[in-house]
Design an enzyme around this catalytic site. Structure first.
Site, short mmCIF file in Angstrom:
data_model
loop_
_atom_site.label_atom_id
_atom_site.label_comp_id
_atom_site.label_asym_id
_atom_site.label_seq_id
_atom_site.Cartn_x
_atom_site.Cartn_y
_atom_site.Cartn_z
CB CYS B 331 107.49 -62.96 27.66
SG CYS B 331 107.30 -61.07 28.46
CG ASP B 336 111.95 -56.87 28.87
OD1 ASP B 336 111.88 -55.69 28.82
OD2 ASP B 336 112.30 -57.63 29.67
#
Lengths: 550, 604
Positions: B331, B336
């Site tokens: 990401c 996360d």
């Protein structure tokens, strides 16, 4: 009329059946007077036996000479039949259409159905008003069984016997009947043994715009109050709707004339709105778009869960008045045959443990729905796929079952029956080989149609030990308490067992359920084993030491 | 529990969804807020997200406390001065500024040093990679990050393709945000396909890095079955484009050979934070209508985000298990969304992670060791509120959604998930403290605090799923969940875990668990009785019944707590069916029944 006239092509070979989550089946399609049958040539392949009366709508499509009929059923299932040959397909389609929309009740399948089982206990004679009254008599002597309606002239939608206050004579009843919608004068629905409070139901009072009153009606309902006590009238309509009803001759009880009663208005919707809600909900459940936002907004737009919440809340309120506030209650809406029955029957589920048993629930459905004159035939003529203008179709009973399911989910150990039982009742209310849900009232079904002689009762079948087994909730332990469900939106769930039944595979859920049943049964077996070993040991110990006791 | 600092009597605790209240005494200790009436409610200061003093009412001074475990308590303190004292004490206690102030450093479960060490040794990630079949002929352990020199947010031990030399690794790490270069996180032995993770490349509009390209080439070469490597950018394309302007971005397919690039569109931490905020606002509303509930649920976007994560995990799983392709997930920073997708994907692919122990290993690997910033995301210290986000909560919820679809696939029940969630905020155990392994070592957590996993294993009886079937793993090694939107439901037991009135009054789970425990007791009773009978010369058949459990319980754990089975009632007024107008004198409610099983228990 002969069914043969309607069946232009009785059989077609090479038809392919598509069903969700099942392999396709190729076979021969046969039409009979009451069934659509698909039988494959292979052994061990499941066949399709579909009652024409279960068909809600059909659609046909053609690709070249291959025709396709989409059959949408009242139990919400959608199946597809590929039929080679345009003419055959058209014939089949028009036959299904004709056979699934027969107007005459006496041509319905229950009049032709011969049970393959021996009727041990005839369901038609299980739940008579006399029996129910006997129970009541054992608790109180303030009520009597009146024969005022024995020929169904005072109230065509009531049974021939009704329970009314002892001090009220039949004359008074007749006058009160003239003042109530459909002649539905206030009658006893439920007696709360714990504190002697009662729940009654009726049609709306015919006050009209000039505030007509009826002394006999007032006397009748006041007779149900103990000295110095007051009661609640729960009007299932909003005050605005109740006001509007005045213009059509209806109305509500004026405070001035009923000083001992407090009126509470709730907002349970009328039948056409409920029908629309069902159609939208099922449409949402069948939507394949896979978008979360779209699903939630469609679910919300259907309003179905709002109806569930409103009905449950009203029933809880009625139960609360009776059990918590120690007051008697009169429930009515407009006709007193729909929302009124949802409320009175659900309140009894909440208050009365007996209604949570299989037999007790059957008695409740008999008492509060069938004998109380819910027009099943009109309400269940069409289900969620009806595309014409709705006449009087409405999922009133289905909503009641949904509410029961919600309570069952919240009190999973307090009901003797399981979800499957409720789903079975839903199916049979819409299409059945049994006569139980035929007709619109006791007068019509019992007398005119002679159902009890000419058809088999659903209860005769349900109560056979082999069938009963499937409906028993393994977690059941009698709970003598009043059960108060949560009505918060977070606590109310979509009844997947009905609305997503054909859209998902439940294999893993079913297997998990089996495992749970297994755990419970194993525990019971162990318990029995321990008991028998203990007995055996105790016996040996006493035999072994007879001289030990002084 | 140590010395009590404040005590206030005659404090009212209001139920947030009804007009009910209870009166009791409020105590404040160094670590807990305790409310004592007939039983005690205890709230760890670390769980408190906010304290609010509302305007004075006739009955006293209201104090509204919102907790990170979704408990909301509403006290009314009779005297304003007392209320202010509690309020200001709480404010002081609420915002620890250094790790030393956290509960974990004072919590002592009365274990000796050896027991503590054993607790920490329960999870061994080296052994976990071995279990996956790594190192092997294509993947090796590299010592490049032994001293956290290449990437300080990664663990020391990392697994890379054998063809990835040190210069390639170092070069690649310089081309990746925070130095988080591509490393192995899961190896699907059956197809020799790898799941790798990293952060975004610093590609900007045109920058490229040969070492990074080599790195991906090495991942491709390590898989003989399928030379294509899927690169999953878990961000929405727009976010990735915006990052390009800041010199970051995503892989240009033209520069990397044999990659298939794919965006999967999971939103960032800020969107997730406000989504949960909206959700909690909606479900916290009193007398909520169905329409407002459903509209609110939709507008919060929460379930859409949950579904997006599950969708991404399914994409990953299909690429690996069906196509046998290796996948690289990233990401922005890779701690996360990347953690969510990699761990959930592994859970779908590998039945081991669906066991109690395996699930701990999974969290330890993909979340703790790879540097999910628990301290920041869970607001452990007084920090930047913009760093707080329910990323791990979402992961737990995704797992719960799967348990609903596959009720026999998981060894644990939802109470296990809820209990883990309780402890990412409790700061009672060392596992989730800090933002990276390096930081945890600096804090000497293994010497100064205890491990949650040891604690949870010691009471795993409470978390067992009674209908778990180990054989399900054999028939369904890879889970293929349906992603029809109606499969994603509001997780009432998480977000309303402390709101008793919302829950079923009888629990199927609780009942089944108790029956199963009871059966174990009965089994031993049967054996005892049979032994006694034998003394009388009566031989009985060994314990064998018709429905003998197919799978005996996996381990011999001590038999249940002997809890009584109670038929639970409920009360009418707490449900708010509507007030009865002009009530003619109401009676008192029946006594409240016991708390539902599994509602997070006192942890003091």
């Amino acid at each position: 009329m002969e069914f043969a006239e309607l069946i232009k092509t009785p059989r077609v070979d090479g038809v392919v059946l598509h069903r969700p989550f099942l392999p396709t089946v190729e076979g021969t399609l046969c039409l009979t007077g009451h069934h659509l049958i698909l039988s494959s040539r292979q052994d061990n392949t499941e066949e399709l036996w579909l009652l024409h009366s279960n068909i809600d709508a059909i659609e046909k499509r053609f690709i070249g000479s291959l025709g396709t009929i989409i059959v949408k059923c009242k139990d919400l299932r959608i199946i597809q039949l590929d039929i080679p040959g345009m003419e055959e397909c058209l014939n089949i389609a028009s036959s299904i259409e004709a056979l699934s929309t027969l107007d005459s009740v006496s041509l319905m399948y229950p009049f032709f159905y011969r049970p393959m089982f021996e009727v041990i206990e005839d369901g038609w004679h299980l739940f008579s008003p006399e029996e129910a009254f006997k129970d009541l008599e054992s608790m109180t002597d303030e009520w009597r069984l009146s024969e005022v309606n024995k020929d169904f002239t005072v109230c065509p939608s009531y049974p021939s016997l009704v329970t009314v206050p002892k001090d009220i004579d039949d004359d008074t009843l007749c006058k009160a009947a003239a003042f109530r919608h459909g002649g539905r004068f206030p009658v006893l629905s439920y007696y709360h043994k714990k504190n002697g409070m009662v729940m009654m139901r009726a049609g709306q009072p015919l006050t009209g715009t000039n505030g007509r009153r009826c002394k006999e009606d007032e006397k009748l309902i006041n007779a149900t109050l103990r000295a110095g006590k007051r009661g609640y009238i729960i009007d299932t309509r909003t005050i605005a709707v109740a006001q509007q009803a005045k213009a059509r001759g209806g109305g509500f009880e004026q405070e001035a004339n009923y000083p001992q009663w407090r009126r509470i208005h709730k907002a349970i919707e009328r039948s056409n709105i409920l029908q629309e809600s069902l159609i939208k909900l099922v449409e949402a459940c069948n939507d394949q778009s896979n978008s979360m936002d779209r699903w939630l907004s469609k679910l919300e737009a259907s309003n179905w869960q709002s109806h569930v919440k409103e009905i449950l809340t009203t029933a809880c309120l009625a139960a609360q008045c009776i059990d918590r506030s120690g007051a008697s209650v009169l429930v009515h809406g407009t006709e007193g045959t729909d929302s009124t029955l949802q409320v009175t029957s659900l309140a009894q589920i909440i208050l009365e443990p007996a209604c949570r048993t299989i037999r007790g629930f059957q008695a409740l459905v008999e008492r509060e729905w069938l004998q109380a004159g819910h027009p099943f035939q009109q309400r269940c003529a069409q289900s969620a796929y009806s595309n014409g203008k709705p006449r009087s179709e409405a999922p009133v009973f289905l909503l009641f079952l949904d509410c029961v399911w919600q309570i069952l989910r919240q009190f999973p150990c307090s009901f003797q029956f399981n979800e499957h039982f409720l789903i079975t009742l839903f199916e049979h209310a819409y299409a059945s080989q049994f006569g139980t849900f035929l007709g619109n009232s006791a007068a019509e079904s019992r007398v005119k149609l002679k159902l009890s002689r000419k058809t088999v009762s659903l209860w005769s079948w349900v109560n056979r030990p082999q069938e009963l087994e499937r409906f028993v909730n393994p977690l059941y332990e009698p709970n003598s308490l009043v059960i108060w469900p949560s009505v918060a939106p977070q606590s109310l769930l979509l009844w997947e067992g009905v609305f997503l039944r054909w859209n998902r595979s439940t294999k893993f859920l079913d297997e998990a359920y089996e495992e749970m049943v297994h755990i419970i049964e194993y525990n019971k077996e162990l318990q029995n084993k321990v008991n028998s070993l203990r007995r055996q040991l105790a016996q040996l110990e006493t035999e072994d030491s007879p001289l030990q006791t002084p | 529990i140590e010395a009590i600092r404040n005590t206030v009597e005659q404090v009212k605790l209001l139920d947030r969804f009804s007009n009910k209240s209870t009166t009791g005494t409020l105590h404040l200790t160094a670590t807990h807020l305790i409310f004592v009436e007939s039983n005690a409610t205890s709230i760890l200061h670390h769980h408190i997200a906010s304290v609010e003093k509302l305007s004075l009412t006739t009955s006293g001074c209201p104090l509204l406390i919102q907790c990170r475990n979704f408990r909301v308590v509403h006290f009314v303190v009779p005297r304003e001065r007392d209320c202010h004292d509690v309020y200001s004490s709480l404010l002081r206690l609420l915002r620890p500024v250094s790790y030393d102030e956290l509960y974990a450093f004072s919590y002592n479960p009365k274990q000796n040093e050896q027991q503590r060490d054993e607790g920490w040794q329960l999870i061994d990630l080296g052994a976990e990679f071995e279990r996956m079949g790594v190192p092997c002929d294509q993947w090796q352990l590299t010592d490049v990050n032994r001293d956290y020199k290449v990437c300080e947010t990664y663990p020391r031990d990392l697994y890379v393709p054998i063809t990835a030399s040190k210069p390639i690794i170092v070069g690649s790490s310089k081309f990746r945000s925070k130095g988080r270069f591509p490393v192995l996180t899961y190896f699907y032995q059956e197809r020799k396909a790898a799941v790798c993770r990293c952060s975004q490349p610093l590609s900007g509009f045109s920058a490229r890095c040969l070492e990074d390209e080599h790195m991906l080439q090495a991942i491709s070469k390590a898989n003989h079955n399928n030379r294509y490597v899927y690169v999953m950018d878990t961000r929405p394309k727009l976010n990735a484009l915006a990052n390009r302007a800041a010199g970051k971005g995503y892989e240009n397919e033209d520069n990397y050979s044999n990659i298939r690039f794919q965006f999967v569109g999971i939103e960032n931490i800020h969107v997730m934070r406000s989504s949960l905020q909206k959700l909690l606002e909606v479900v916290g509303t009193r007398s909520l209508s169905v329409m407002d509930y459903l509209v609110g649920l939709e507008n919060s976007g929460w379930l859409r985000h949950i579904k997006a994560i599950v969708d991404a995990a399914i994409f990953l799983t299909k690429a690996v298990t069906v196509e046998g392709a290796s996948v690289l997930v990233h990401c922005s920073d890779g701690w996360d969304r990347t953690a969510q997708v990699c761990s959930l994907g592994a859970l779908l692919m590998d039945p081991y992670y669906r066991t109690i122990k395996g699930f701990m290993v999974l969290i330890e690997k993909d979340w703790i060791s790879f540097g999910h910033k628990f301290a920041d995301r869970c607001d452990q210290l007084d920090g930047d509120p913009k760093e707080v986000s329910p990323i791990f909560t979402q992961f737990l919820e995704c797992v719960w959604q799967l348990t609903e679809q596959f009720p026999q696939a998981f060894q644990f029940s939802e109470w296990f998930l809820i209990q883990i969630h309780e402890h990412i905020h409790s700061c009672q155990f060392g596992n989730f403290l800090g933002n990276s392994q390096r930081q945890r070592e600096e804090l000497q957590l293994k010497e100064r605090t205890y491990s949650l996993w040891d604690h949870l294993l010691s009471e795993q009886q409470l978390y067992l799923n009674p209908v778990y079937s180990p054989s399900f793993a054999e028939t369904h090694p890879v889970l293929e969940p349906s992603t029809q939107p109606w499969n994603f439901k509001f997780w009432r037991n998480m977000y309303h875990q402390f709101d008793r009135s919302m829950h079923p009054r009888q629990s199927i789970l609780k009942n089944t668990v108790m029956l199963k425990e009871n059966s174990k007791e009965l089994e031993s009773t049967v054996r005892e009785l049979q032994a006694k009978l034998q003394k009388f010369g009566v031989s009985t058949s060994p314990l064998e019944l018709h429905s003998q459990q197919k799978e005996q319980a996996q381990e011999d754990t001590p038999v249940g707590s002997g809890e009584e089975r109670t038929v639970e009632g409920s009360s009418a007024t707490e449900n708010g069916y509507g007030e009865i107008k002009g009530s003619f004198g109401s009676k008192s409610e029946p006594a409240i029944v016991s708390l539902e099983f599994g509602v997070a228990r006192m942890t003091c």
